[in-house]
Design an enzyme around this catalytic site. Structure first.
Site, PDB file in Angstrom:
ATOM      1  N   ALA A 242      12.706 -11.141   2.249  1.00 45.03           N
ATOM      2  CA  ALA A 242      12.570  -9.966   1.317  1.00 45.03           C
ATOM      3  C   ALA A 242      12.654  -8.342   2.268  1.00 45.03           C
ATOM      4  O   ALA A 242      12.448  -6.929   2.399  1.00 45.03           O
ATOM      5  CB  ALA A 242      11.780  -9.860   0.732  1.00 45.03           C
ATOM      6  N   ASP A 243      13.093  -9.105   4.122  1.00 42.09           N
ATOM      7  CA  ASP A 243      13.193  -8.132   5.465  1.00 42.09           C
ATOM      8  C   ASP A 243      13.738  -8.587   6.809  1.00 42.09           C
ATOM      9  O   ASP A 243      13.298  -9.274   7.186  1.00 42.09           O
ATOM     10  CB  ASP A 243      11.225  -8.091   5.314  1.00 42.09           C
ATOM     11  N   PRO A 244      14.988  -8.388   5.886  1.00 41.67           N
ATOM     12  CA  PRO A 244      16.325  -8.969   6.264  1.00 41.67           C
ATOM     13  C   PRO A 244      17.159  -8.197   7.581  1.00 41.67           C
ATOM     14  O   PRO A 244      17.861  -7.732   7.881  1.00 41.67           O
ATOM     15  CB  PRO A 244      17.597  -9.158   5.916  1.00 41.67           C
ATOM     16  N   HIS A 245      16.055  -7.304   8.340  1.00 37.11           N
ATOM     17  CA  HIS A 245      15.767  -6.367   9.857  1.00 37.11           C
ATOM     18  C   HIS A 245      16.472  -7.232  10.417  1.00 37.11           C
ATOM     19  O   HIS A 245      16.399  -8.438  11.007  1.00 37.11           O
ATOM     20  CB  HIS A 245      14.805  -5.428  10.524  1.00 37.11           C
TER      21      HIS A 245
ATOM     22  N   ASN B  90      14.836  -9.708  13.087  1.00 37.82           N
ATOM     23  CA  ASN B  90      13.943 -11.001  11.900  1.00 37.82           C
ATOM     24  C   ASN B  90      15.563 -12.273  11.841  1.00 37.82           C
ATOM     25  O   ASN B  90      15.597 -13.491  11.087  1.00 37.82           O
ATOM     26  CB  ASN B  90      13.972 -11.120  10.372  1.00 37.82           C
TER      27      ASN B  90
END
Length: 198
Positions: free
Chosen positions: A55-58, A61
């Site tokens: 849920a945090d594919p920056h 990451n």
């Protein structure tokens, strides 16, 4: 184990180039467009097929591995998505792509638990929202601004958005931002076409 502490769990070493290091990616002769498409396809597979997603594919990451493969790290924030929600997000994206006011209105009413209401009651604000984006390539749009406008549309018309759906929209914004850094021509609407999710 020698690296693991009471507040830090080290599971394995990933030998790759950090997603934020564009110079190193270029120096390695990697195809940034291919990396962006591979990464987008991976996240979309998690969402649309597996129903369990990062849920945090920056860019901080993930690492780029040889062969333009991607290793995602830091699964501290994950989401689950039901078959119903998957269908709704695809219908929403299709309505945006097709400039379909009735389709978008229907989904917004479904999210608000008002499936039986006439979607025509939302026609004016929904058409106004769509007029800002109709006919434009997603590659030229600011997806975060569009999601902000969509949330304003929901709020201003006393509708609601399920929390899991709001998280999915945030993931799409993160996804677009992450992969536009790698490939400025990245178009999330092309990435969501079914043949790219493998």
């Amino acid at each position: 184990w020698e690296w693991t502490k009471p507040r830090l769990s080290v599971q394995e070493f990933v030998d790759g180039i950090p997603g934020v290091n564009l110079q190193a990616i270029d120096a390695a002769g990697m195809d940034r467009t291919r990396i962006a498409q591979t990464g987008a396809s991976a996240v979309l597979k998690m969402i649309m097929i597996d129903g369990l997603f990062h849920a945090d594919p920056h860019p901080g990451n993930f690492f780029i591995l040889p062969g333009e493969r991607i290793a995602f790290i830091d699964f501290g924030m994950v989401g689950r998505v039901s078959d119903l929600r998957r269908r709704q997000i695809m219908t929403l994206l299709q309505a945006l792509q097709d400039n379909d006011a009735e389709g978008l209105s229907t989904i917004l009413l479904e999210w608000s638990g008002r499936e039986g209401d006439d979607p025509g009651e939302l026609s004016e604000p929904v058409e106004e929202f769509l007029s800002k984006y109709a006919g434009k390539s997603m590659g030229l749009m600011d997806l975060s601004a569009m999601v902000g406008d969509l949330l304003s549309l929901v709020r201003d018309n006393k509708l609601t958005m399920p929390p899991d759906q709001a998280m999915l929209l945030k993931v799409f914004v993160s996804l677009e931002g992450a992969f536009k850094k790698l490939d400025p021509g990245f178009d999330i609407m092309l990435a969501i076409q079914p043949e790219t999710v493998t």
